[in-house]
Design a protein around this motif. Structure first.
Motif, short mmCIF file in Angstrom:
data_model
loop_
_atom_site.label_atom_id
_atom_site.label_comp_id
_atom_site.label_asym_id
_atom_site.label_seq_id
_atom_site.Cartn_x
_atom_site.Cartn_y
_atom_site.Cartn_z
N MET A 144 1.75 49.67 -14.87
CA MET A 144 0.67 49.80 -13.89
C MET A 144 1.22 50.24 -12.53
O MET A 144 0.64 51.11 -11.87
CB MET A 144 -0.09 48.48 -13.75
N GLN A 145 2.35 49.67 -12.11
CA GLN A 145 2.92 50.06 -10.82
C GLN A 145 3.33 51.52 -10.83
O GLN A 145 3.09 52.25 -9.86
CB GLN A 145 4.13 49.18 -10.51
N SER A 146 3.94 51.96 -11.91
CA SER A 146 4.32 53.37 -12.03
C SER A 146 3.10 54.28 -11.99
O SER A 146 3.11 55.33 -11.33
CB SER A 146 5.10 53.57 -13.34
N PHE A 147 2.05 53.86 -12.69
CA PHE A 147 0.79 54.62 -12.71
C PHE A 147 0.22 54.76 -11.30
O PHE A 147 -0.16 55.85 -10.85
CB PHE A 147 -0.20 53.93 -13.63
N LYS A 148 0.15 53.66 -10.57
CA LYS A 148 -0.40 53.66 -9.21
C LYS A 148 0.41 54.57 -8.28
O LYS A 148 -0.16 55.33 -7.49
CB LYS A 148 -0.43 52.24 -8.65
N GLU A 149 1.72 54.49 -8.38
CA GLU A 149 2.57 55.31 -7.52
C GLU A 149 2.36 56.79 -7.80
O GLU A 149 2.33 57.61 -6.87
CB GLU A 149 4.04 54.93 -7.72
N ARG A 150 2.20 57.15 -9.07
CA ARG A 150 1.95 58.55 -9.41
C ARG A 150 0.59 59.02 -8.92
O ARG A 150 0.44 60.16 -8.45
CB ARG A 150 2.07 58.76 -10.92
N ILE A 151 -0.42 58.15 -9.00
CA ILE A 151 -1.75 58.51 -8.50
C ILE A 151 -1.70 58.82 -7.01
O ILE A 151 -2.30 59.80 -6.53
CB ILE A 151 -2.77 57.38 -8.78
N VAL A 152 -0.97 58.01 -6.25
CA VAL A 152 -0.91 58.19 -4.80
C VAL A 152 -0.10 59.42 -4.42
O VAL A 152 -0.47 60.16 -3.51
CB VAL A 152 -0.31 56.93 -4.13
N SER A 153 1.00 59.68 -5.14
CA SER A 153 1.94 60.71 -4.71
C SER A 153 1.74 62.07 -5.38
O SER A 153 2.21 63.09 -4.86
CB SER A 153 3.38 60.24 -4.97
N ASP A 154 1.08 62.10 -6.51
CA ASP A 154 0.97 63.33 -7.30
C ASP A 154 -0.50 63.70 -7.44
O ASP A 154 -1.23 63.16 -8.27
CB ASP A 154 1.60 63.09 -8.69
N ASP A 155 -0.94 64.66 -6.63
CA ASP A 155 -2.36 65.03 -6.61
C ASP A 155 -2.83 65.57 -7.96
O ASP A 155 -3.96 65.30 -8.37
CB ASP A 155 -2.63 66.06 -5.52
N ALA A 156 -1.98 66.32 -8.64
CA ALA A 156 -2.39 66.89 -9.93
C ALA A 156 -2.56 65.78 -10.96
O ALA A 156 -3.53 65.79 -11.75
CB ALA A 156 -1.34 67.89 -10.40
N PHE A 157 -1.65 64.81 -10.97
CA PHE A 157 -1.77 63.67 -11.88
C PHE A 157 -3.02 62.87 -11.53
O PHE A 157 -3.78 62.45 -12.43
CB PHE A 157 -0.52 62.80 -11.79
N ALA A 158 -3.24 62.65 -10.24
CA ALA A 158 -4.41 61.88 -9.80
C ALA A 158 -5.70 62.57 -10.21
O ALA A 158 -6.66 61.91 -10.63
CB ALA A 158 -4.38 61.68 -8.29
N LYS A 159 -5.73 63.88 -10.08
CA LYS A 159 -6.95 64.62 -10.43
C LYS A 159 -7.30 64.44 -11.89
O LYS A 159 -8.49 64.34 -12.25
CB LYS A 159 -6.76 66.10 -10.10
N LYS A 160 -6.27 64.33 -12.75
CA LYS A 160 -6.52 64.23 -14.19
C LYS A 160 -6.73 62.80 -14.64
O LYS A 160 -7.61 62.50 -15.45
CB LYS A 160 -5.36 64.85 -14.95
N TYR A 161 -5.91 61.86 -14.10
CA TYR A 161 -5.91 60.50 -14.63
C TYR A 161 -6.43 59.44 -13.66
O TYR A 161 -6.60 58.29 -14.06
CB TYR A 161 -4.50 60.14 -15.11
N GLY A 162 -6.70 59.84 -12.43
CA GLY A 162 -7.32 58.91 -11.48
C GLY A 162 -8.83 59.02 -11.45
O GLY A 162 -9.51 58.25 -10.78
N GLU A 163 -9.34 59.96 -12.19
CA GLU A 163 -10.78 60.24 -12.20
C GLU A 163 -11.50 59.30 -13.16
O GLU A 163 -11.07 59.09 -14.28
CB GLU A 163 -11.01 61.70 -12.60
N LEU A 164 -12.62 58.75 -12.70
CA LEU A 164 -13.40 57.80 -13.49
C LEU A 164 -14.66 58.41 -14.09
O LEU A 164 -15.44 57.71 -14.73
CB LEU A 164 -13.78 56.60 -12.61
N GLY A 165 -14.87 59.69 -13.85
CA GLY A 165 -16.10 60.30 -14.33
C GLY A 165 -17.22 60.11 -13.33
O GLY A 165 -17.03 59.61 -12.22
N PRO A 166 -18.44 60.46 -13.71
CA PRO A 166 -19.57 60.44 -12.76
C PRO A 166 -20.11 59.03 -12.51
O PRO A 166 -21.26 58.72 -12.83
CB PRO A 166 -20.59 61.35 -13.43
#
Length: 319
Positions: A124-146
């Motif tokens: 989870m910590q690794s996931f959170k850090e990638r969401i904050v620092s990697d916009d491309a990763f966040a766009k794909k895996y930080g998205e919750l849908g509509p």
């Protein structure tokens, strides 16, 4: 004792005493009743619970996130708000791109298996850090849908147009305050079964103007009484304050109507501990007088004053 907080405590007692034992989607099990209502006089004070500490910054940043129409957890994580992490994380660990240890049923396993919990926390910590620092990763895996913000601000129609429900309602309150159509719906039947990380629990809300005061009623189809409902009460009370401020109105009532109102079986001890405590005087909300529009609100525009509470009570979240 605050009448506002007592409405919530009475609901807790009623569900414990009269609730039906039911299975649920998460596999946790609940004590549940169908159909309940609480009323909160916002003139009395801001209904942030005092019988346990509730993190107001999480409530405020989540509401700002909704108001902006955002559906990606990156904004939340950048504001140290972790309340939607599990749903995005679930999508990540169930994706083909994930190559880490098995995270099946991580919510329950992390409570009973210490070795697994350490793995889970690291992932989870690794996931959170990638969401904050990697916009491309966040766009794909930080998205919750509509989810909420998308439905509030950009409801998609059958003709591929969009409706800004929240903006339209604010305009209606200003120009036609006696209308009975001041409604915003987050429940979109087309999006619920296939696109949303979590179908909206707080499904529809309506505003009402009388005697120079703005009131709000929320219909919540599914209500996690211990963890979710305290946030929902404060969030919609704050939304009412913000819209009243923009429209030049005082605040009236927040009316909270619940469908399936439930206490998870692993929250019973926590609820009983909370019920053993005496409530304290309510806090107050102050808004930046220079704030002109709900859609420009920042966290610094909102001040919670004189909040006092008993200590927080931790409980696991059902995903």
């Amino acid at each position: 004792m605050s009448k506002n907080e007592q409405a919530y405590l009475d609901l807790c007692e009623k569900v414990l005493d009269q609730g039906t034992t039911k299975e649920d989607r998460t596999g946790t099990g609940t004590h549940s009743i169908f159909g309940a209502q609480m009323r909160f006089d916002l003139q009395e004070g801001f209904p942030l619970l005092t019988t346990k500490k509730v993190n107001f910054n999480l409530i405020a940043t989540e509401l700002i996130w909704f108001i902006r129409g955002d559906t990606n957890i990156q904004y939340l994580l950048k504001n140290n708000n972790n309340i939607w992490n599990e749903w995005a994380f679930k999508r990540w660990v169930e994706s083909d791109a994930y190559q880490g240890p098995d995270m099946t049923d991580f919510g329950n396993r992390s409570l009973t298996d210490q070795a697994f919990n350490e793995q889970y926390q690291a992932e989870m910590q690794s996931f959170k850090e990638r969401i904050v620092s990697d916009d491309a990763f966040a766009k794909k895996y930080g998205e919750l849908g509509p989810v909420y913000g998308k439905q509030w601000r950009e409801w998609k129609t059958s003709t591929n147009e969009t409706i800004d429900q929240l903006k339209d309602v604010i305009d209606q309150i200003k120009t036609n305050p006696d209308s009975r159509r001041h409604i915003v719906s987050a429940w979109n039947p087309e999006d619920v079964p296939k696109n949303m990380a979590l179908p909206p629990c707080h499904a529809l809300f309506q505003f009402y103007v009388a005697d120079g005061k703005l009131s709000c009623q929320l219909y919540q189809r599914s209500a996690d009484i211990f963890l979710g409902v305290p946030f929902n009460i404060a969030s919609y009370a704050l939304l009412t304050h913000l819209i009243a401020h923009e429209c030049g109105l005082e605040v009236g009532e927040f009316v909270h109507t619940l469908g399936d109102a439930h206490i998870y079986s692993n929250h019973v001890d926590q609820i009983k501990e909370q019920l053993s405590r005496e409530s304290l005087p309510l806090a107050k909300i102050e808004l930046n007088p220079e704030l002109k529009s709900v859609f420009d609100v920042e966290l610094d525009d909102i001040t919670l004053k004189d909040y006092q509470s008993h200590p927080a009570i931790k409980a696991p979240i059902a995903v």
